[in-house]
Scaffold this motif. Structure first.
Motif, PDB file in Angstrom:
ATOM      1  N   LEU A  74      53.489  -7.051  14.791  1.00 20.58           N
ATOM      2  CA  LEU A  74      52.857  -7.883  13.770  1.00 20.58           C
ATOM      3  C   LEU A  74      51.598  -8.491  14.359  1.00 20.58           C
ATOM      4  N   TYR A  99      56.141 -14.533  13.330  1.00 25.08           N
ATOM      5  CA  TYR A  99      57.231 -14.024  14.161  1.00 25.08           C
ATOM      6  C   TYR A  99      58.573 -14.059  13.426  1.00 25.08           C
ATOM      7  N   THR A 115      54.570 -10.088  18.418  1.00 29.63           N
ATOM      8  CA  THR A 115      53.664 -10.714  17.457  1.00 29.63           C
ATOM      9  C   THR A 115      52.410 -11.204  18.174  1.00 29.63           C
TER      10      THR A 115
END
Length: 270
Positions: A74, A99, A115
């Motif tokens: 991410l 997250y 993340t």
């Protein structure tokens, strides 16, 4: 007649260029230039592409970019032009939100994704010489990496003095600083994604609807800056009054006025 290009550092424009589903190559190029992963990113899926009028007009809204790579990472990107004295904690907060957004419950912590937050700043934040700095969680004694799950990047545009043609991130920062820079223009022929970004910027800049959105976003930003400035001025005045109070009876009102900038009448009324 040449079109006056919008400032790509305006978050609305930045998101339209780097967070567009129509131009994924631009984002992929920028991410590879910034993160420099062992295996280059080849695919991204954008998770927050909607930009409503309410978002544009709301000075507190974040027009950030949230993307997920084909390997499950991410990545959150934010373009921030004003120093609101909270950037580090703000970045950690939004990192945490991204997250846990993938958490499905039932203790599946092992599945939480790596993340990364990338903060592109139009001001100087850090006491570091380089314009790009990466932060990780490491052992304070020997710098051994605990985990690569958290990764924060800060790109401080004003720190970059000249474009390094051998560094793609430097080229992208040069584009953000001035898309009409002669070196940026010459590099468009070599970097296809840069040319694509320039063409998209020109398209947005010619569109009357986009121009209205650009104006509204700038107005919202100015409103927020004015509110912050007003709050700071009130805070400074309060501090001056507290200092003046503490000096009453120690120094003359005239000297207190000279030192604090408060009027004699204000000091006498304390």
């Amino acid at each position: 007649m040449c079109t006056q290009l919008f400032d790509p550092k305006v978050d609305y424009v930045f998101k339209n260029i780097f967070g567009s589903e129509k131009h994924p190559r631009i984002l992929i190029s920028f991410l590879n230039a910034c993160i420099k992963p062992k295996e280059p990113i080849v695919e991204v899926k954008l998770k927050n592409t909607e930009i409503t009028k309410e978002y544009i007009e709301d000075s507190f809204s974040r027009l950030d970019i949230l993307a997920k790579t084909s390997t499950g990472e991410l990545i959150n990107i934010e373009m921030q032009r004003a120093d609101e004295r909270n950037m580090v904690k703000r970045s950690l907060y939004y990192w945490s939100k991204a997250y846990i957004s993938e958490y499905t419950g039932k203790g599946a912590y092992a599945n939480l994704p790596r993340t990364i937050c990338i903060n592109v700043l139009d001001f100087i934040l850090l006491e570091e010489e380089k314009f790009h700095n990466k932060y990780l969680i490491q052992n304070a004694s020997n710098n051994n990496l605990l985990t690569d799950t958290l990764e924060l990047h800060f790109i401080e545009i004003p720190k970059m003095k000249d474009i390094d043609e051998s560094d793609l991130l430097s080229i992208w920062v040069g584009f953000l600083e001035d898309p009409n820079n002669e070196k940026v223009i010459s590099l468009e022929r070599k970097v296809e994604e840069l040319q694509e970004a320039k063409e998209e910027l020109a398209r947005i800049s010619r569109d009357p609807k986009e121009a209205e959105n650009y104006r509204m976003r700038e107005n919202a930003r100015n409103d927020r800056l004015n509110a912050l400035l007003s709050a700071e001025e009130k805070g400074e005045r309060k501090a001056k009054l507290e200092i003046a109070k503490s000096l009453k009876g120690i120094l003359s009102d005239e000297i207190i006025s000279e030192k604090t900038g408060l009027s004699l009448e204000e000091i006498k009324n304390l």
